[in-house]
Every structure is written in structure tokens, then in C-alpha cells.
Design a protein around this motif. Structure first.
Motif, PDB file in Angstrom:
ATOM      1  N   LEU A  65      76.128 -10.203 -12.536  1.00  0.00           N
ATOM      2  CA  LEU A  65      75.340 -11.187 -13.284  1.00  0.00           C
ATOM      3  C   LEU A  65      74.135 -11.653 -12.471  1.00  0.00           C
ATOM      4  N   ALA A 103      79.776  -5.625 -21.535  1.00  0.00           N
ATOM      5  CA  ALA A 103      79.875  -6.455 -22.741  1.00  0.00           C
ATOM      6  C   ALA A 103      79.595  -7.916 -22.406  1.00  0.00           C
ATOM      7  N   THR A 104      80.151  -8.373 -21.262  1.00  0.00           N
ATOM      8  CA  THR A 104      79.962  -9.775 -20.884  1.00  0.00           C
ATOM      9  C   THR A 104      78.492 -10.058 -20.594  1.00  0.00           C
ATOM     10  N   GLY A 128      70.490 -10.795 -13.665  1.00  0.00           N
ATOM     11  CA  GLY A 128      69.688 -11.975 -13.990  1.00  0.00           C
ATOM     12  C   GLY A 128      68.396 -12.011 -13.203  1.00  0.00           C
ATOM     13  N   GLY A 174      78.814  -5.618 -26.796  1.00  0.00           N
ATOM     14  CA  GLY A 174      78.625  -6.995 -26.336  1.00  0.00           C
ATOM     15  C   GLY A 174      77.472  -7.684 -27.044  1.00  0.00           C
ATOM     16  N   ARG A 220      77.440 -10.996 -29.479  1.00  0.00           N
ATOM     17  CA  ARG A 220      76.518 -12.114 -29.242  1.00  0.00           C
ATOM     18  C   ARG A 220      75.783 -12.509 -30.522  1.00  0.00           C
ATOM     19  N   PHE A 224      76.617 -10.081 -23.732  1.00  0.00           N
ATOM     20  CA  PHE A 224      76.940 -11.299 -24.480  1.00  0.00           C
ATOM     21  C   PHE A 224      76.171 -12.488 -23.918  1.00  0.00           C
ATOM     22  N   LEU A 225      76.043 -12.544 -22.597  1.00  0.00           N
ATOM     23  CA  LEU A 225      75.342 -13.665 -21.966  1.00  0.00           C
ATOM     24  C   LEU A 225      73.826 -13.545 -22.097  1.00  0.00           C
ATOM     25  N   GLY A 226      73.349 -12.408 -22.616  1.00  0.00           N
ATOM     26  CA  GLY A 226      71.922 -12.270 -22.846  1.00  0.00           C
ATOM     27  C   GLY A 226      71.158 -11.644 -21.700  1.00  0.00           C
ATOM     28  N   VAL A 227      71.841 -11.105 -20.694  1.00  0.00           N
ATOM     29  CA  VAL A 227      71.129 -10.423 -19.619  1.00  0.00           C
ATOM     30  C   VAL A 227      71.404  -8.921 -19.632  1.00  0.00           C
TER      31      VAL A 227
END
Lengths: 323, 313
Positions: free
Chosen positions: B154, B248-249, B158, B265, B269, B252-255
Motif C-alpha cells: 500500500l 483486490a484490497t 500510494g 477489487g 469498490r 478497493f482502496l483506490g490505489v
């Protein structure tokens, strides 16, 4: 012994300096800090003055040193987006994350230990099969999917529990807590379960395997031969001896819980530091990103250092390598 | 019966597989066989997504907003054309899932391959060279291991996304994901390969190879590597499930993967916003697909670990 502690301490310090270097490079070179702070209409002279005030004209090693020393004193600069000191923002948001992490850790322990004991004692029970199926799901399903499923069932379909936010909070000496209001407690249930489920399955599996190992040992046989009740044997003798690894693992997992809170906080729009970090990533708010990175790294390094030292203190069998 | 050499060799390979312990333990476990079947079906449907999916979700001309947010075919307002309903842009959910699992699996496979190559190389070097090189590599590994992999991925994704501008992001998303997932998973390979290399390095065949003057690089690659690959295979299988979850995570978090070519993912989202207005199918079908895929691969990995571990037999 002292040499080991000093060596471990120096190692931790080096790790923190390296993470600090990464954070510094991010802060200094991802976009120009001055451009991020001022508007388009600011004159070149004003920019130069700001540059001088921020110390951006100094030599790079000097800048790194300034960055590290102010971060060590809790000064992480000013957020580009919100124009507020990052340290204050972290302080505002920290209680939400810590409460969530604490409650989910307690949930994981309170559910995981009994489930582990039960599955170790009654290997062929239907309930054991159920618990093991739950633990397989807990390990296979990504955290965010568990959160979404819980929201769908309990917020959208049954409408029992809120799906976002912290509810009402009460301020006690600068610490905003949601643990004292009914809406705050209600809002905490789903995020805490989401965050704690993975840890719960971990603890359950750990307790189960430790219990099964200990139940086979001689001192349990002896306790049984003495005619102690099964209850005294299982809980007084066996469970007590599984607690050391459980406590260690839970301690080590505390850092992961706070890291995984990023995901849970995003799903439930929980106003903690994880959500703040993710929003900072999307807005390229580098001071917040750098501060979060440093804080998380410090937390992990600190926990690992404490656990390593405790190991040596508690367990004399651990042999310290003479390097 | 006369048989040419080539078919003979092929036959003997098949006989060897059918005769092996691994095949035996495979046929003994129903759960593993089902998991293998499901994994195979998902891989096949992902591979042939352009052929078997009923619609092309990326063909903007065929999308119509009239058909957006349709529920699955079996409910009252459903359209039999769209078996699992449509999303907010009128894309067929079933087709998007097939294309989405294609992207999810591609990211998973490539990043596992990247992590494995990186980890194996560093592990071989550390184990074979020893000394200071070993100490440095393993210290980095130790430090990285104390952080959860998903957090590292992440942070990398990011930061890199923060660097890249809006236009670049769409094209670079795939590469950024692979690098960040790969960099966060290499440690396990390096540690495993290093410890097996330490054992292998003192065996006679390595000493013989050294004696005849082979270059250390050649010894590592040709002689040590094949003998340390067993555990790597197990780690890679279990890692595939983890890599798919991580992808997927992050999406889902948008990155992760952006919405124009959604992975599983990304679909979850987008669908998440519609959960409250009752359009559950946009989220829950991709979610179910993700869960089944991860569960099946995990079961396969568990079985492979037990089958390759002689201690458990």
C-alpha cells in the motif's frame, strides 16, 4: 545481556533512520514543497523567503538532519491540504484508531481463546467443524469484503447497526471517546468485528494447536492421575500454559491491527489515522503520508524491540548469538 | 507394438505421474480435487473471457445507459440478456467479472513470478556467498518481515501513484501494482531458498562442480537451484492467493487498477456505493468470485504443502 539490548537498540535506531530517509526523500522530492504551500499568485521573492524559512536552501544532509530531529520532537510539518500542523491532526484522529484497535483485539481474544479451547477438547463435535469452517473463511476472505458483507446484512438488510462514522463522542481531557455513548458503542461493533476476525482465527488456531500439544504432555497425565476434575486440568493447567505464546503473538499483532485499520476505516468511514492516510495518498498530501509512515514504523520497531528483549528476559533457554 | 521414442517418453512421464505419491494423495482428497477443478474453471474462464463472455464490457458502443442497474435475470425486473444484472454504466456484471478475474489473475501471477525471481536470486546469493552479502540481505529481509506485506504494498503503490499524474496512472497502474506486490512478498522466498542453499552448498556435487572450475553463477543456477525448488512451489501457490487478495484490497482502496478496465477489487469498490440503494449484485457477485478463487487456491496450496512434506506422510 546488556550487550544484546544495546545491539538490538542500535539496530532499531538504524531502521528508524532509514525509514526517516525514505520519508524525507518523499517529502523533499514528490512535488516541490513550496509550490504545494503557496498559491499561484505568490511572487518569486515570497517563494524564496519561504524556501529560506523552511530551510530548503541548506545542504541535503543538513535538511535530512533537520527533518529527522523535528520529527523526533513530534513536528511533522504542515498539511498541504488542510494547512494545519500534521501532529495536531494525528492527535485528533489517534483516539478513534486506538479505540477501534483495542476493542477488536479484546474481541479477538475473548472469542478466539474459548473457540480454540473447545476445538482442542472436542475434536469431532459439529461445533468444532463449524468453528474451523469459520476460521477458513476468516483467513480466505479479504478484510474489506468481510466489512462489506457485515454492512449489507446488519445495516442495509436488518438495519440494526450504523454502517459509517463513530456515532456520538464524548471529550475527556482531550481524548474523544465513543465508548461512553450508546450510538458510539453501536457504531463500534461492526468495524471491531471486521478488524478482529482475522486475529480471532489466528488466536483460535494457535490456542488449539498449543492445547493439543500440552494435553499430551506428562504433567497433564499426572494431574489427571491425581484425580483433579477435568475442568481444573483443562483450564487450571493446560490453558494457563498456552497463554505465553498467545500473549506474545497478540502483542506482535497489535501493530498489524493498526495497519489493517486502514482498510476497515475506509470501509466504515471511521475517522481514524488510517482513513486520514488514505485520503492523504489520494490528495498527494506528502507531510501526512511521511508522518504516518514514520509513526507506523516507530510502532512496529518499538513492539519488536520490546518483544525481543522480553523473550531473553523471560526465557533463559534462548541462547544469544555472540556475533 | 512398435512405438517411436517420443511417444515412449511421453507415456513413461504419464506413468510416472500416475505412480507418484503426489498424485496418490491428490486422488485421496475430495476437497483438493474440487478445489483443483474450481481453480481450473476460473483460470480457463479468465483466459477465454473474450470468447465466452456474453457481452464485451469495454466496447463503449454496445453499452446503453437504458440497461444500467438491471437486477439479475431471475428477479422480476431482470433482463434474460444479463444473467447477473448490469452495473451503473450498463455493463453486464457476468462479463465484467470474467474480464475482471482475468486482470486480477494476471496481476497475481506476474507479481508472484516477480517476487519469486527476486527472492530466489537474493536467497541463492545470500546462501551461497555467505559473509557480509548474506548479512546485509538477511537484515533487510528481517526488517521487512516485521511489517505486514499488505502495508508495504500500500505504501509503495500510494507513493508511486502520488508521483504519477492523472494521465499516466491508467497506463502505469498494472506495473505499479506488480512491483509493489512483488517487493512486499520476496522475503519468504529468499529465506527459504537461503536455508536450503546453506545445506546444499556443502554437499559433494557442489564441491565437485567447484573443483572442475565452474563459475559460481553457473553452480547456483544449474546445480543448486533445481534442488531448492520444492518449497518454493508451495510458497508460490499460497502467495498467489495472497497476491490476488492484495491486488483486490489495493484496488478497493483506490490505489490499484482504475475503473475503466476493472479488476475484481475495482468492481467491488464501484459497487459498494450502490449497496445502500439496494443494488447488491454489483458488489456481491464479484465478491463471491474473489472469495471462491482465493479459497480454492488456498486449499490447493495447503494440500501441496502437506503432499510435498515427507514428515507428514
Amino acid at each position: 545481556m546488556l550487550a544484546f539490548i544495546i545491539k538490538r537498540f542500535v539496530q532499531s535506531l538504524v531502521v528508524m533512520l532509514v525509514v526517516g530517509l525514505i520519508a524525507f526523500v518523499m517529502f523533499r522530492f514528490v512535488g516541490d514543497p513550496v509550490d504545494q504551500m503557496v498559491g499561484l499568485e505568490t511572487s518569486i521573492e515570497d517563494r524564496e523567503r519561504l524556501r529560506e524559512v523552511l530551510g530548503l536552501n541548506a545542504r541535503l544532509p543538513m535538511q535530512y538532519w533537520n527533518f529527522i530531529s523535528s520529527a523526533a520532537q513530534g513536528d511533522f510539518g504542515t498539511s498541504y491540504q488542510f494547512k494545519r500542523p500534521v501532529a495536531d491532526m494525528l492527535g485528533d484522529r489517534l483516539p478513534a484508531t486506538l479505540e477501534l484497535a483495542l476493542v477488536s483485539a479484546i474481541f479477538a481474544l475473548c472469542a478466539g481463546i474459548p473457540m480454540g479451547v473447545f476445538t482442542a477438547l472436542y475434536k469431532d463435535s459439529v461445533l468444532t467443524k463449524l468453528f474451523q469452517a469459520v476460521s477458513l473463511v476468516g483467513i480466505s476472505l479479504p478484510t474489506f469484503l468481510i466489512g462489506i458483507l457485515l454492512i449489507y446484512v446488519f445495516s442495509v438488510q436488518l438495519q440494526w447497526l450504523p454502517s459509517f462514522g463513530r456515532g456520538e463522542v464524548v471529550d475527556i481531557a482531550g481524548w474523544s471517546t465513543g465508548l461512553l455513548t450508546s450510538s458510539g458503542l453501536k457504531a463500534l461493533i461492526l468495524p471491531a468485528i471486521t478488524l478482529g476476525l482475522f486475529q480471532m482465527t489466528l488466536i483460535m488456531r494457535l490456542v488449539r494447536s498449543e492445547m493439543m500439544e500440552i494435553l499430551r504432555s506428562d504433567f497433564i497425565k499426572f494431574a489427571r492421575a491425581r484425580g483433579l476434575t477435568p475442568r481444573a486440568v483443562h483450564f487450571g493447567h493446560a490453558l494457563k500454559n498456552t497463554m505465553i505464546p498467545v500473549i506474545t503473538i497478540t502483542g506482535l499483532q497489535l501493530g498489524s491491527i493498526i495497519a489493517f485499520a486502514i482498510i476497515t476505516e475506509t470501509v466504515f468511514q471511521w475517522p481514524g489515522i488510517g482513513l486520514m492516510f488514505l485520503q492523504a495518498v489520494q490528495d498527494v498530501d506528502v507531510p501526512i503520508m511521511a508522518a504516518y509512515l514514520l509513526m507506523i514504523a516507530f510502532l512496529f520497531v518499538f513492539i519488536n524491540l520490546i518483544v525481543d528483549i522480553l523473550y531473553v528476559v523471560v526465557d533463559p533457554r534462548i541462547h544469544i548469538e555472540k556475533a | 507394438m512398435p512405438m517411436n521414442k517420443e511417444t515412449g517418453r511421453k507415456m513413461s512421464l504419464i506413468v510416472r505421474i500416475l505412480d507418484s505419491d503426489i498424485w496418490y494423495s491428490f486422488t485421496r482428497s475430495k476437497v483438493t480435487m474440487i478445489a483443483a477443478l474450481i481453480t481450473f474453471l476460473i483460470f480457463a474462464s479468465a483466459l477465454f473471457a473474450p470468447i465466452i463472455s456474453p457481452h464485451n464490457p469495454f466496447d463503449l458502443a454496445s453499452l446503453s445507459l437504458m440497461d444500467s442497474l438491471l437486477p439479475p435475470a431471475w428477479s422480476a425486473e431482470g433482463d434474460p440478456n444479463y444473467l447477473l444484472g448490469t452495473d451503473d454504466q450498463g455493463r453486464d456484471v457476468l462479463s465484467t467479472i470474467l474480464y475482471g478475474s482475468r486482470i486480477s489473475l494476471a496481476v497475481g501471477l506476474v507479481s508472484v513470478a516477480f517476487a519469486a525471481v527476486l527472492g530466489i536470486t537474493l536467497g541463492l546469493i545470500a546462501g551461497y556467498m555467505g559473509g557480509r552479502v548474506d548479512a546485509i540481505i538477511m537484515r533487510i529481509a528481517d526488517v521487512q518481515l516485521s511489517f505486514p506485506a499488505i502495508l508495504i504494498a500500500l505504501l509503495i503503490a500510494g507513493t508511486v501513484n502520488a508521483l504519477a499524474d492523472g494521465m499516466d496512472r491508467e497506463r502505469s497502474a498494472f506495473t505499479v501494482l506488480i512491483i509493489s506486490i512483488g517487493l512486499s512478498f520476496w522475503v519468504q522466498y529468499a529465506r527459504t531458498v537461503r536455508s536450503s542453499t546453506l545445506v546444499e552448498r556443502n554437499k559433494e556435487y557442489v564441491q565437485a562442480a567447484r573443483l572442475i572450475g565452474l563459475h559460481p553463477f553457473l553452480i547456483m543456477l544449474r546445480h543448486v537451484l533445481p534442488n531448492v525448488m520444492g518449497p518454493v512451489l508451495v510458497i508460490a501457490t499460497i502467495n498467489l492467493a495472497l497476491a490476488v487478495i492484495t491486488e483486490a484490497t489495493l484496488s478497493f482502496l483506490g490505489v490499484g487498477i482504475p475503473g475503466t478496465q476493472p479488476s475484481l477489487g475495482t468492481m467491488i469498490r464501484t459497487g459498494n456505493d450502490f449497496l445502500f440503494s439496494g443494488e447488491w449484485w454489483i458488489t456481491l457477485f464479484p465478491g463471491a468470485m474473489l472469495a471462491i478463487l482465493v479459497l480454492a487456491v488456498n486449499l490447493l496450496g495447503d494440500w501441496l504443502r502437506d503432499a510435498l512434506n515427507p514428515k507428514l506422510r
